[in-house]
Write a protein that holds these residues in place. Structure first.
Motif, PDB file in Angstrom:
ATOM      1  N   TYR A  64       2.228  -3.046  -3.004  1.00  0.00           N
ATOM      2  CA  TYR A  64       1.525  -1.778  -2.785  1.00  0.00           C
ATOM      3  C   TYR A  64       0.043  -1.858  -3.152  1.00  0.00           C
ATOM      4  CZ  TYR A  64       6.272   0.045  -2.517  1.00  0.00           C
ATOM      5  OH  TYR A  64       7.578   0.273  -2.165  1.00  0.00           O
ATOM      6  N   PRO A  65      -0.746  -2.701  -2.507  1.00  0.00           N
ATOM      7  CA  PRO A  65      -2.174  -2.782  -2.858  1.00  0.00           C
ATOM      8  C   PRO A  65      -2.960  -1.531  -2.467  1.00  0.00           C
ATOM      9  CG  PRO A  65      -1.730  -4.090  -0.908  1.00  0.00           C
ATOM     10  CD  PRO A  65      -0.389  -3.614  -1.428  1.00  0.00           C
ATOM     11  N   GLU A  66      -2.401  -0.709  -1.569  1.00  0.00           N
ATOM     12  CA  GLU A  66      -3.087   0.522  -1.134  1.00  0.00           C
ATOM     13  C   GLU A  66      -2.685   1.737  -1.964  1.00  0.00           C
ATOM     14  OE1 GLU A  66      -1.080  -1.133   1.176  1.00  0.00           O
ATOM     15  OE2 GLU A  66      -2.582  -2.326   2.210  1.00  0.00           O
ATOM     16  N   ALA A  67      -1.809   1.546  -2.960  1.00  0.00           N
ATOM     17  CA  ALA A  67      -1.325   2.661  -3.781  1.00  0.00           C
ATOM     18  C   ALA A  67      -2.109   2.749  -5.088  1.00  0.00           C
ATOM     19  CB  ALA A  67       0.161   2.477  -4.078  1.00  0.00           C
ATOM     20  N   LYS A  86       4.683   1.766 -15.618  1.00  0.00           N
ATOM     21  CA  LYS A  86       3.761   1.661 -14.493  1.00  0.00           C
ATOM     22  C   LYS A  86       4.414   2.264 -13.258  1.00  0.00           C
ATOM     23  CE  LYS A  86       0.955  -1.602 -11.892  1.00  0.00           C
ATOM     24  NZ  LYS A  86       0.582  -3.014 -11.742  1.00  0.00           N
ATOM     25  N   LEU A  87       3.692   3.178 -12.638  1.00  0.00           N
ATOM     26  CA  LEU A  87       4.090   3.769 -11.373  1.00  0.00           C
ATOM     27  C   LEU A  87       3.092   3.354 -10.314  1.00  0.00           C
ATOM     28  CD1 LEU A  87       4.616   7.478 -12.545  1.00  0.00           C
ATOM     29  CD2 LEU A  87       6.360   5.701 -12.368  1.00  0.00           C
ATOM     30  N   VAL A  88       3.526   3.259  -9.074  1.00  0.00           N
ATOM     31  CA  VAL A  88       2.582   3.146  -7.961  1.00  0.00           C
ATOM     32  C   VAL A  88       2.795   4.384  -7.102  1.00  0.00           C
ATOM     33  CG1 VAL A  88       2.147   0.677  -7.932  1.00  0.00           C
ATOM     34  CG2 VAL A  88       4.145   1.545  -6.764  1.00  0.00           C
ATOM     35  N   VAL A  89       1.686   5.060  -6.788  1.00  0.00           N
ATOM     36  CA  VAL A  89       1.736   6.382  -6.183  1.00  0.00           C
ATOM     37  C   VAL A  89       0.889   6.405  -4.914  1.00  0.00           C
ATOM     38  CG1 VAL A  89       1.229   8.824  -6.596  1.00  0.00           C
ATOM     39  CG2 VAL A  89       2.058   7.394  -8.467  1.00  0.00           C
ATOM     40  N   ALA A  90       1.436   6.982  -3.852  1.00  0.00           N
ATOM     41  CA  ALA A  90       0.718   7.135  -2.586  1.00  0.00           C
ATOM     42  C   ALA A  90      -0.375   8.189  -2.736  1.00  0.00           C
ATOM     43  CB  ALA A  90       1.693   7.535  -1.488  1.00  0.00           C
ATOM     44  N   ASP A  91      -1.287   8.218  -1.792  1.00  0.00           N
ATOM     45  CA  ASP A  91      -2.391   9.188  -1.812  1.00  0.00           C
ATOM     46  C   ASP A  91      -1.895  10.631  -1.880  1.00  0.00           C
ATOM     47  OD1 ASP A  91      -4.461   7.328  -1.740  1.00  0.00           O
ATOM     48  OD2 ASP A  91      -4.495   7.263   0.455  1.00  0.00           O
ATOM     49  N   ASP A  92      -0.729  10.900  -1.284  1.00  0.00           N
ATOM     50  CA  ASP A  92      -0.206  12.270  -1.290  1.00  0.00           C
ATOM     51  C   ASP A  92       0.587  12.606  -2.559  1.00  0.00           C
ATOM     52  OD1 ASP A  92       2.170  10.889  -0.961  1.00  0.00           O
ATOM     53  OD2 ASP A  92       2.698  11.836   0.949  1.00  0.00           O
ATOM     54  N   GLY A  93       0.640  11.662  -3.526  1.00  0.00           N
ATOM     55  CA  GLY A  93       1.292  11.921  -4.799  1.00  0.00           C
ATOM     56  C   GLY A  93       2.729  11.458  -4.895  1.00  0.00           C
ATOM     57  N   LEU A 119       4.199  12.739  -8.262  1.00  0.00           N
ATOM     58  CA  LEU A 119       3.634  12.577  -9.601  1.00  0.00           C
ATOM     59  C   LEU A 119       3.616  13.896 -10.361  1.00  0.00           C
ATOM     60  CD1 LEU A 119       2.321  10.545 -11.576  1.00  0.00           C
ATOM     61  CD2 LEU A 119       0.112  11.298 -10.677  1.00  0.00           C
ATOM     62  N   ASP A 120       3.293  15.007  -9.665  1.00  0.00           N
ATOM     63  CA  ASP A 120       3.237  16.300 -10.358  1.00  0.00           C
ATOM     64  C   ASP A 120       4.620  16.857 -10.692  1.00  0.00           C
ATOM     65  OD1 ASP A 120       3.971  17.054  -7.786  1.00  0.00           O
ATOM     66  OD2 ASP A 120       2.154  18.220  -7.405  1.00  0.00           O
ATOM     67  N   GLU A 121       5.681  16.212 -10.225  1.00  0.00           N
ATOM     68  CA  GLU A 121       7.036  16.568 -10.643  1.00  0.00           C
ATOM     69  C   GLU A 121       7.457  15.779 -11.887  1.00  0.00           C
ATOM     70  OE1 GLU A 121       8.955  17.612  -6.293  1.00  0.00           O
ATOM     71  OE2 GLU A 121       9.103  15.556  -7.048  1.00  0.00           O
ATOM     72  N   ALA A 161      -6.185  -1.065  -5.167  1.00  0.00           N
ATOM     73  CA  ALA A 161      -6.905  -2.335  -5.098  1.00  0.00           C
ATOM     74  C   ALA A 161      -7.617  -2.473  -3.755  1.00  0.00           C
ATOM     75  CB  ALA A 161      -5.944  -3.503  -5.304  1.00  0.00           C
ATOM     76  N   ARG A 162      -6.991  -1.948  -2.703  1.00  0.00           N
ATOM     77  CA  ARG A 162      -7.641  -1.927  -1.383  1.00  0.00           C
ATOM     78  C   ARG A 162      -7.118  -0.740  -0.606  1.00  0.00           C
ATOM     79  NH1 ARG A 162      -4.098  -6.657   0.426  1.00  0.00           N
ATOM     80  NH2 ARG A 162      -2.728  -5.656   1.913  1.00  0.00           N
ATOM     81  N   ARG A 163      -7.881  -0.337   0.372  1.00  0.00           N
ATOM     82  CA  ARG A 163      -7.526   0.820   1.195  1.00  0.00           C
ATOM     83  C   ARG A 163      -6.915   0.357   2.507  1.00  0.00           C
ATOM     84  NH1 ARG A 163      -6.633   5.615  -0.802  1.00  0.00           N
ATOM     85  NH2 ARG A 163      -8.088   6.076  -2.440  1.00  0.00           N
ATOM     86  N   SER A 164      -5.857   1.038   2.924  1.00  0.00           N
ATOM     87  CA  SER A 164      -5.197   0.748   4.196  1.00  0.00           C
ATOM     88  C   SER A 164      -5.798   1.627   5.281  1.00  0.00           C
ATOM     89  CB  SER A 164      -3.702   1.021   4.059  1.00  0.00           C
ATOM     90  OG  SER A 164      -3.061   0.869   5.286  1.00  0.00           O
ATOM     91  N   PRO A 165      -5.923   1.115   6.511  1.00  0.00           N
ATOM     92  CA  PRO A 165      -6.435   1.949   7.590  1.00  0.00           C
ATOM     93  C   PRO A 165      -5.425   2.994   8.053  1.00  0.00           C
ATOM     94  CG  PRO A 165      -5.861  -0.222   8.410  1.00  0.00           C
ATOM     95  CD  PRO A 165      -5.703  -0.252   6.913  1.00  0.00           C
ATOM     96  N   ARG A 166      -4.140   2.849   7.692  1.00  0.00           N
ATOM     97  CA  ARG A 166      -3.129   3.823   8.090  1.00  0.00           C
ATOM     98  C   ARG A 166      -2.602   4.560   6.870  1.00  0.00           C
ATOM     99  NH1 ARG A 166       2.159   0.344   9.346  1.00  0.00           N
ATOM    100  NH2 ARG A 166       1.926  -1.100   7.629  1.00  0.00           N
ATOM    101  N   PRO A 167      -1.996   5.709   7.048  1.00  0.00           N
ATOM    102  CA  PRO A 167      -1.506   6.496   5.908  1.00  0.00           C
ATOM    103  C   PRO A 167      -0.514   5.717   5.053  1.00  0.00           C
ATOM    104  CG  PRO A 167      -1.423   7.790   7.933  1.00  0.00           C
ATOM    105  CD  PRO A 167      -1.786   6.377   8.327  1.00  0.00           C
ATOM    106  N   MET A 168      -0.530   5.961   3.747  1.00  0.00           N
ATOM    107  CA  MET A 168       0.294   5.227   2.788  1.00  0.00           C
ATOM    108  C   MET A 168       1.787   5.419   3.057  1.00  0.00           C
ATOM    109  SD  MET A 168       0.897   3.260   0.398  1.00  0.00           S
ATOM    110  CE  MET A 168      -0.636   2.812  -0.292  1.00  0.00           C
ATOM    111  N   GLN A 169       2.234   6.614   3.375  1.00  0.00           N
ATOM    112  CA  GLN A 169       3.665   6.838   3.609  1.00  0.00           C
ATOM    113  C   GLN A 169       4.154   6.007   4.794  1.00  0.00           C
ATOM    114  OE1 GLN A 169       5.103   7.680   1.235  1.00  0.00           O
ATOM    115  NE2 GLN A 169       5.534   9.836   1.080  1.00  0.00           N
ATOM    116  N   GLU A 170       3.341   5.899   5.826  1.00  0.00           N
ATOM    117  CA  GLU A 170       3.704   5.099   7.000  1.00  0.00           C
ATOM    118  C   GLU A 170       3.812   3.627   6.614  1.00  0.00           C
ATOM    119  OE1 GLU A 170       1.492   4.021  11.123  1.00  0.00           O
ATOM    120  OE2 GLU A 170       1.428   6.127  10.513  1.00  0.00           O
TER     121      GLU A 170
END
Length: 176
Positions: A64-67, A86-93, A119-121, A161-170
């Motif tokens: 998950y380098p984009e998380a 340690k958690l890895v979390v998508a942009d939408d939480g 994360l907010d849960e 660590a790096r940004r993905s060109p597509r949404p994280m959930q996808e």
């Protein structure tokens, strides 16, 4: 040949092994150290456990380098150590994965349980708030609480660590 066989019967082998789990919680490897010894090698088991934690955390980073990595513990001095959760979390939480220490500290048994949550849960904060507070604190641990109980944690949220060109959930769906 008889001398070798007799010597091998007198020697004892010890074996220490620990599992390594991938970011989905499945066992993906076993670290094993075997040696000739008449004494149990307890320190080897401890070292293997520490090595397995390092490998598991690195597997999460690689998958998950984009998380957003979220580092936390109930004691601030243990954040950024092998004992941290340690958690890895998508942009939408949404939580994508967690290490074994995170599961233990949060009272959960499997990665599957935590992947259904945001994360907010889990904590009384959003990803955006935790990122902002972490940045303001120069990435030193900041106080946060569990969302359902009054347990105190110290946490740090970081940018991917790096940004993905597509949404994280996808991207996460493609990997499963």
């Amino acid at each position: 040949d008889a001398k070798i066989a007799k010597r091998n019967r007198r020697s004892q082998l010890t074996c220490s092994a620990v599992p390594v789990h991938d970011p989905s919680g499945e066992m993906c490897a076993v670290l094993d150290v075997s040696s000739r010894s008449t004494m149990p090698q307890q320190h080897i088991l401890l070292l293997l456990g520490m090595t397995a934690r390092m490998v598991e955390n690195r597997l999460m980073d690689m998958r998950y380098p984009e998380a957003h990595p979220i580092h936390f513990h109930s004691r601030p001095e243990l954040v950024y150590t092998l004992h941290e959760g340690k958690l890895v979390v998508a942009d939408d939480g949404h939580v994508l994965s967690a290490n074994r220490s995170a599961l233990f500290q949060l009272g959960l048994n499997t990665v599957v349980e935590i992947r259904t949550r945001r994360l907010d849960e889990i904590f009384q904060t959003s990803l955006a708030q935790l990122l902002e507070r972490s940045h303001q604190a120069s990435f030193h641990p900041v106080i946060t609480y569990r969302s359902d109980v009054a347990h105190l944690f110290f946490a740090v949220a970081r940018e991917p660590a790096r940004r993905s060109p597509r949404p994280m959930q996808e991207a996460a769906k493609d990997q499963w």
